[in-house]
Scaffold this motif. Structure first.
Motif: not given
Length: 96
Positions: A93-96
């Motif tokens: 998951p990509m960091a926000a």
């Protein structure tokens, strides 16, 4: 030998079973051989198994089964390494 126990006579154990107690000195005792070298024992066993399989062919007896297991283990190093499929990359998951 007899012993009295409350008026009863008891025979010594040696008299009951007919044995005679003797003393032993170190020279009269049988010598225990040194244990065989494990490597020599393994070589002899392997030679026996090879001779059995060569002379009689692989007949399926317990000696032949031991030969096949030993052969497989000893030749394992020469076989191709088993290839496994590469694990699939997982999406992080990509960091926000």
């Amino acid at each position: 030998m007899e012993a009295k126990d409350g008026g009863r006579k008891m025979a010594a154990h040696a008299e009951l079973d007919g044995t005679i107690a003797t003393t032993h000195d170190a020279a009269s005792l049988p010598r225990v051989p040194e244990p065989a070298d494990e490597n020599d024992v393994m070589r002899e066993q392997l030679e026996y198994l090879i001779a059995h399989a060569t002379e009689q062919g692989v007949c399926g007896c317990s000696a032949c089964q031991r030969y096949l297991r030993a052969r497989s283990l000893l030749l394992e190093i020469f076989s191709e390494p088993e290839t496994k499929p590469a694990p699939r990359p997982t999406a992080l998951p990509m960091a926000a």
